[in-house]
Scaffold this active site. Structure first.
Site, PDB file in Angstrom:
ATOM      1  N   TYR A  80      -3.391   5.687  26.445  1.00  0.00           N
ATOM      2  CA  TYR A  80      -3.270   6.269  24.876  1.00  0.00           C
ATOM      3  C   TYR A  80      -2.663   4.885  24.267  1.00  0.00           C
ATOM      4  CZ  TYR A  80      -1.328   7.616  20.608  1.00  0.00           C
ATOM      5  OH  TYR A  80      -1.174   7.785  19.320  1.00  0.00           O
ATOM      6  N   LYS A 115      -5.137   2.480  21.758  1.00  0.00           N
ATOM      7  CA  LYS A 115      -4.761   2.388  20.258  1.00  0.00           C
ATOM      8  C   LYS A 115      -4.434   0.629  20.011  1.00  0.00           C
ATOM      9  CE  LYS A 115      -4.700   6.352  18.893  1.00  0.00           C
ATOM     10  NZ  LYS A 115      -5.454   6.700  17.364  1.00  0.00           N
TER      11      LYS A 115
END
Length: 265
Positions: free
Chosen positions: A176, A180
């Protein structure tokens, strides 16, 4: 009377992750300023349910099914936008694999994190953003301009504080945060590529957004944030309208962090 810099009348926005945590709020904010919206998600049914709850006319907001990891699906979304609204001026790349939409092994620790979950999170969070920028961005270049807003994350700016998660039932997998960080890098790359073509590419990075959190995680998070709390869903709306509108016409390649000060400490 001076022009309303935030006026979006005559503009068309495509929002991915439209049935998620932030999508409905962002859609409402853009519609309120005069935009028409294409609300996209993997589930057409959930998109329609979201629109029904918002109570916005089908002449102003339309649902579509969009698999962000598929270039074919993106091309179909562009075709839909042109057929129904004539163009797409604003793209909000909000679809993501998060704690609200976990992969099968989202909660696995780094040492045992499976390749298939890494690949799936990267497909949604990074490849999906890349494809959206490529396909919709090219349309904007050919159409004379537009605004792309990639949704990053606090964890695309700083590392998760690994000490606040044990015992909470909430997890932040390695893929994750890495995805990002990459979204923010992609934003900067495209911002410098297309700025002279009047396509502005920026990112908006939310900090922790309250979604019924309580107990140990919530208390720990509040202690780490200068504002003393998590964000409300609506706290992103001003940033979205700003980056979509002429109010930010000279803002290029910026990552607007809305985190209550978390990343400042």
């Amino acid at each position: 009377m001076s022009k309303d810099l935030f006026d979006l009348s005559g503009r068309v926005a495509l929002i991915t992750g439209g049935a998620g945590l932030l999508g409905p709020e962002m859609a409402s904010a853009l519609v309120e300023k005069g935009a028409k919206v294409i609300l996209a998600d993997l589930s057409l049914e959930k998109c329609q349910e979201t629109i029904d709850k918002l109570g916005i006319s089908s002449e102003i907001i339309r649902p579509i099914r969009l698999d962000v990891a598929s270039s074919t699906s993106w091309k179909e979304a562009l075709t839909h936008g042109i057929e129904h609204f004539g163009k797409i001026d604003i793209l909000v790349n909000g679809a993501a694999s998060t704690n609200q939409s976990k992969t099968a092994n989202f909660e696995a620790g780094f040492e045992n994190f499976p390749e298939e979950d890494w690949d799936r999170i990267m497909d949604i969070n990074l490849k999906g953003t890349f494809l959206g920028c490529q396909i919709i961005g090219q349309h904007m270049v050919q159409n004379g301009g537009g605004s792309i807003i990639n949704i990053g994350s606090l964890y695309g700016v700083v590392s998760p504080n690994h000490r606040i998660y044990p015992g909470t039932g909430i997890f932040q997998p390695v893929a994750y945060g890495v995805s990002k960080h990459a979204v923010i890098s992609l934003t900067k790359y495209l911002a410098t590529l297309w700025a002279d073509k009047h396509v502005r590419v920026n990112a908006l990075s939310p900090g922790g957004v309250w979604n019924g959190h309580e107990g140990l995680f919530y208390e720990r998070y509040k202690q780490l944030n200068p504002s003393g709390d998590m964000a409300n869903k609506s706290d992103m709306n001003g940033g979205i309208v700003f980056l979509a509108s002429d109010a930010s016409k000279h803002v290029v390649g910026h990552n607007l962090i809305i985190d209550g000060g978390y990343s400042v400490w």
